[in-house]
Design a protein around this motif. Structure first.
Motif, PDB file in Angstrom:
ATOM      1  N   ALA A  24       1.762 -14.901   7.548  1.00 55.00           N
ATOM      2  CA  ALA A  24       2.108 -13.727   6.730  1.00 55.00           C
ATOM      3  C   ALA A  24       1.260 -12.555   6.974  1.00 55.00           C
ATOM      4  O   ALA A  24       1.810 -11.260   6.954  1.00 55.00           O
ATOM      5  N   ARG A  25       0.178 -12.698   6.847  1.00 52.44           N
ATOM      6  CA  ARG A  25      -1.153 -11.744   7.289  1.00 52.44           C
ATOM      7  C   ARG A  25      -0.660 -10.982   8.779  1.00 52.44           C
ATOM      8  O   ARG A  25      -0.828  -9.750   8.922  1.00 52.44           O
ATOM      9  N   ARG A  26      -0.589 -11.807   9.621  1.00 56.47           N
ATOM     10  CA  ARG A  26      -0.172 -11.383  11.000  1.00 56.47           C
ATOM     11  C   ARG A  26       1.202 -10.709  10.901  1.00 56.47           C
ATOM     12  O   ARG A  26       1.243  -9.552  11.880  1.00 56.47           O
ATOM     13  N   MET A  27       2.236 -10.986  10.328  1.00 60.27           N
ATOM     14  CA  MET A  27       3.396 -10.272  10.310  1.00 60.27           C
ATOM     15  C   MET A  27       3.287  -9.091   9.454  1.00 60.27           C
ATOM     16  O   MET A  27       4.143  -8.086   9.908  1.00 60.27           O
ATOM     17  N   ARG A  28       2.363  -8.859   8.541  1.00 58.58           N
ATOM     18  CA  ARG A  28       2.398  -7.606   7.746  1.00 58.58           C
ATOM     19  C   ARG A  28       1.874  -6.386   8.321  1.00 58.58           C
ATOM     20  O   ARG A  28       0.730  -6.815   9.009  1.00 58.58           O
ATOM     21  N   ARG A  29       2.247  -5.339   8.216  1.00 57.10           N
ATOM     22  CA  ARG A  29       1.658  -4.121   9.007  1.00 57.10           C
ATOM     23  C   ARG A  29       0.641  -3.704   8.396  1.00 57.10           C
ATOM     24  O   ARG A  29       0.627  -3.845   7.109  1.00 57.10           O
ATOM     25  N   PRO A  30      -0.490  -3.599   8.925  1.00 57.18           N
ATOM     26  CA  PRO A  30      -1.854  -3.123   8.415  1.00 57.18           C
ATOM     27  C   PRO A  30      -1.503  -1.664   7.432  1.00 57.18           C
ATOM     28  O   PRO A  30      -0.717  -0.940   8.009  1.00 57.18           O
ATOM     29  N   VAL A  31      -1.946  -1.748   6.428  1.00 58.99           N
ATOM     30  CA  VAL A  31      -2.095  -0.442   5.637  1.00 58.99           C
ATOM     31  C   VAL A  31      -2.831   0.610   6.264  1.00 58.99           C
ATOM     32  O   VAL A  31      -4.132   0.461   6.463  1.00 58.99           O
ATOM     33  N   ARG A  32      -2.232   1.637   6.355  1.00 60.21           N
ATOM     34  CA  ARG A  32      -2.926   2.889   6.986  1.00 60.21           C
ATOM     35  C   ARG A  32      -3.015   4.090   6.078  1.00 60.21           C
ATOM     36  O   ARG A  32      -2.041   4.328   5.313  1.00 60.21           O
ATOM     37  N   PRO A  33      -4.244   4.839   5.997  1.00 57.24           N
ATOM     38  CA  PRO A  33      -4.025   5.943   5.533  1.00 57.24           C
ATOM     39  C   PRO A  33      -3.147   7.034   5.721  1.00 57.24           C
ATOM     40  O   PRO A  33      -2.467   7.507   6.841  1.00 57.24           O
ATOM     41  N   ASP A  34      -2.372   7.463   4.636  1.00 58.89           N
ATOM     42  CA  ASP A  34      -1.380   8.559   4.582  1.00 58.89           C
ATOM     43  C   ASP A  34      -0.035   7.649   5.609  1.00 58.89           C
ATOM     44  O   ASP A  34       0.619   8.359   6.296  1.00 58.89           O
ATOM     45  N   ASN A  35       0.080   6.460   5.552  1.00 54.44           N
ATOM     46  CA  ASN A  35       1.272   5.859   6.152  1.00 54.44           C
ATOM     47  C   ASN A  35       1.170   6.177   7.814  1.00 54.44           C
ATOM     48  O   ASN A  35       2.121   6.111   8.442  1.00 54.44           O
ATOM     49  N   GLY A  36      -0.062   6.667   8.126  1.00 52.65           N
ATOM     50  CA  GLY A  36       0.004   7.083   9.494  1.00 52.65           C
ATOM     51  C   GLY A  36       0.621   8.183  10.096  1.00 52.65           C
ATOM     52  O   GLY A  36       1.029   8.412  11.325  1.00 52.65           O
ATOM     53  N   ALA A  37       1.022   9.155   9.155  1.00 53.13           N
ATOM     54  CA  ALA A  37       1.820  10.260   9.344  1.00 53.13           C
ATOM     55  C   ALA A  37       0.861  11.474  10.095  1.00 53.13           C
ATOM     56  O   ALA A  37       1.574  12.150  10.928  1.00 53.13           O
ATOM     57  N   PHE A  38      -0.454  11.579   9.997  1.00 53.35           N
ATOM     58  CA  PHE A  38      -1.336  12.569  10.486  1.00 53.35           C
ATOM     59  C   PHE A  38      -1.809  12.312  11.827  1.00 53.35           C
ATOM     60  O   PHE A  38      -2.239  11.090  11.772  1.00 53.35           O
ATOM     61  N   ILE A  39      -2.152  13.208  12.779  1.00 56.81           N
ATOM     62  CA  ILE A  39      -3.018  12.894  13.782  1.00 56.81           C
ATOM     63  C   ILE A  39      -4.376  13.980  13.589  1.00 56.81           C
ATOM     64  O   ILE A  39      -5.526  13.470  14.178  1.00 56.81           O
ATOM     65  N   ALA A  40      -4.267  14.726  12.602  1.00 59.33           N
ATOM     66  CA  ALA A  40      -5.396  15.685  12.353  1.00 59.33           C
ATOM     67  C   ALA A  40      -5.363  16.521  11.058  1.00 59.33           C
ATOM     68  O   ALA A  40      -4.281  16.731  10.648  1.00 59.33           O
ATOM     69  N   ARG A  41      -6.161  16.390  10.390  1.00 62.35           N
ATOM     70  CA  ARG A  41      -6.371  16.912   9.205  1.00 62.35           C
ATOM     71  C   ARG A  41      -6.891  18.236   9.114  1.00 62.35           C
ATOM     72  O   ARG A  41      -8.009  18.446  10.094  1.00 62.35           O
ATOM     73  N   LEU A  42      -6.552  19.185   8.416  1.00 58.61           N
ATOM     74  CA  LEU A  42      -7.157  20.590   8.699  1.00 58.61           C
ATOM     75  C   LEU A  42      -6.782  21.495   7.114  1.00 58.61           C
ATOM     76  O   LEU A  42      -5.947  20.858   6.390  1.00 58.61           O
ATOM     77  N   GLU A  43      -7.232  22.530   7.113  1.00 58.25           N
ATOM     78  CA  GLU A  43      -6.873  23.374   5.838  1.00 58.25           C
ATOM     79  C   GLU A  43      -6.679  24.657   6.123  1.00 58.25           C
ATOM     80  O   GLU A  43      -7.649  25.422   6.655  1.00 58.25           O
TER      81      GLU A  43
END
Length: 588
Positions: A24-43
């Motif tokens: 089950a652990r192998r099948m579950r996708r690892p939880v990623r920060p921000d659902n993996g939406a970002f490639i770069a954070r900026l402001e």
């Protein structure tokens, strides 16, 4: 001995449970920060507020993200590819559209994942990973603007920018269950944006809140204040909904009930888009694969899709093939595999199709009409599903997205809750230049639409009834397949099964009537059409088929009445007009 056996049993059970947990652990996708939406954070921070009594910046308090095709000064735009990033310098100027939003009071917080070179509509990326769809984690988020849709769906930002060429904003909006707006072509400036196919590209945006969608639109489109104009016509594209894998009634019922409540039943109409486009766009014959407009197998939507795919491929190569040939990057097969030449097609015929489909849709919708279609074929495909590489799946999806991509008309994806635990949606399309009208319409309707979605979800319908409805839909689909294969009696049997399971759907009777007509069983066809009309008085096909049955039975006056009624419901219906003229000439 007994205690030893028991101990062994516990050991085996323990190992079994451990194995299950490990699997089950192998099948579950690892939880990623921000659902993996970002490639770069900026402001990027907005300027100070103007002093009173001047109004505050219109987007004050909102934060947003941008797809990684938009330039930001000092940052490399990777265009969904690590190899692109390695061979390009940091941008020296920020994209005009991004600067406008920041100047309008919004804070830009990051750049989001897109499909490699913004080419696909699936949302997968081998370089940066596929963002996790918050609404359906085991499903693709849709692309090319996958990260932007995920950032909005996950509540990370209030809105996000994306690029839509062949569905790159509309598709992920549908798959992630958020509002997604593709504006009219060329009304939002694309300076500082890496383009995929300039004739098709449009800068779009996502939001959960229709008021935010509208506020962003008013700023980007530079719209002055004006009164909201109510729509006077809603055209349900029946043939497009027949393509959907979600029961058509599940999609259209919410829209029709919302329209009736807000604007009245008189504004609802139906259109067969295949027939309408075939009669209005002669250049589509260049993309018919040898079929002709008169051929029953000719599909104007497939032809339009093929024209869009050719234009997309041609312009993408113009934009980026020099870089691909010189750098020789390891580009995904879904990109390279779709760049082969279509020798018999020309860029001029594609551009002709663009102009003609815009004229055709503008003529249908005018200033106050809305075309309603499914955004996509159905639920988002599962991650790594075979259908993602299926040409049939991609072509059929393109049939729906090509309408706005080729015409340049504006389109909004409208979430309609879930089906099979996955987001579903419809789309509203307005004429080219009708962006304010479309944004105002969705602002007016959204609360009522969601109210109808909730009512449908919370209705006290027994699970047995739901299963019967789904079984009936399955029987209908089998009947449709048999009908296409000209197995008329087999089709009748399947439609009869659907009627037994759910006798309250007009389509089942109307479809069975079509099969009866093929067998020259005109009285049965007439009776079925009457049943269909009793259930749905706006069923254009039922009136057309009953008119045909009555004509064959010699009831000419009644046949004219039926064809006339079909023409009232669908004023552009060519079949009804031709039939009326024929009968009036024969029996003045």
């Amino acid at each position: 001995m007994a205690s030893s056996a028991a101990a062994n049993l516990w050991v085996l059970l323990g190992l079994g449970i451990a194995g299950v947990l490990l699997a089950a652990r192998r099948m579950r996708r690892p939880v990623r920060p921000d659902n993996g939406a970002f490639i770069a954070r900026l402001e990027l921070l907005p300027p100070p507020q103007p002093p009173p009594p001047q109004a505050r910046h219109p987007l004050t308090g909102l934060c947003f993200a941008i797809a990684d095709a938009f330039n930001v000064s000092g940052y490399i735009t990777s265009f969904g590819s690590l190899e692109w990033a390695k061979t390009h310098d940091a941008a020296t100027q920020t994209s005009l559209v991004v600067s406008s939003l920041v100047d309008g009071g919004a804070i830009c917080v990051g750049k989001t994942v897109i499909d490699e070179m913004a080419f696909s509509i699936h949302g997968e990326n081998k370089h940066f990973g596929t963002p996790t769809n918050p609404a359906a984690p085991d499903r693709v988020p849709g692309g090319c603007s996958s990260g932007s849709a995920v950032a909005v769906a996950g509540g990370i930002v209030d809105f996000a920018l994306g690029i839509d060429t062949i569905g790159g904003v509309r598709v992920p909006g549908s798959y992630c269950g958020v509002l997604a707006f593709r504006p009219s072509h060329a009304v939002v400036p694309n300076s500082g944006v890496i383009l995929a196919a300039p004739s098709l590209d449009a800068i779009g945006w996502f939001a959960k809140d229709p008021s935010v969608l509208r506020r962003v639109g008013h700023l980007l489109l530079r719209l002055p204040y004006a009164d909201i104009r109510q729509p006077r016509h809603f055209y349900i594209a029946d043939d497009c909904f027949e393509m959907s894998k979600v029961p058509a009634r599940r999609l259209t019922q919410v829209v029709t009930k919302s329209v009736e409540k807000l604007f009245g039943r008189q504004v609802l109409g139906h259109v067969n888009l295949e027939n309408y486009l075939a009669s209005r766009i002669p250049s589509l014959r260049n993309y018919s694969n040898g079929q002709k407009n008169g051929d029953s197998k000719f599909s104007s939507l497939l032809a339009l899709s093929r024209a869009m795919q050719f234009l997309h491929k041609h312009e993408f190569k113009d934009q980026h093939m020099e870089w691909i040939n010189s750098v020789k990057p390891d580009v995904d097969a879904c990109v390279i595999g779709n760049l082969s030449d279509d020798g018999e097609l020309t860029i001029n015929s594609s551009q002709d199709a663009r102009k003609e489909v815009r004229v055709a849709l503008n003529a249908l919708l005018k200033d106050d009409g809305i075309l309603v279609i499914p955004t996509v074929l159905g639920c988002p495909p599962k991650l790594n599903a075979r259908e993602l590489s299926s040409s049939n799946y991609n072509v059929q999806t393109s049939c729906l997205t090509s309408l706005s991509s080729m015409s340049g008309c504006c389109q909004v994806t409208v979430p309609l809750g879930t089906h099979d635990k996955c987001p579903i949606s419809v789309s509203f399309i307005a004429r080219h230049g009708g962006d304010r009208f479309l944004l105002d319409t969705i602002q007016t309707m959204y609360a009522t639409i969601q109210e109808q979605v909730d009512m449908l979800a919370n209705s006290n319908v027994s699970s047995k009834h739901v299963m019967s409805e789904e079984a009936a839909e399955a029987a209908k689909e089998k009947g449709n397949i048999a009908f296409k294969e000209k197995q008329w009696q087999k089709a009748i049997n399947f439609y009869t099964e659907a009627i037994k399971l759910n006798s309250k759907v007009a389509t089942y009777y109307s479809n069975r009537a079509a099969a009866f007509l093929e067998l020259a069983s005109y009285r049965q066809a007439e009776a079925d059409c009457t049943s269909a009309i009793d259930i749905d008085p706006k069923s254009v096909k039922a009136y057309l088929r009953r008119g045909t049955a009555r004509e064959m039975l010699g009831y000419y006056k009644e046949a004219v009445d039926d064809f006339s009624h079909a023409l009232v419901l669908e004023p552009l219906n060519k079949t009804a007009g031709v039939a009326i003229n024929r009968l009036k000439k024969l029996f003045p």
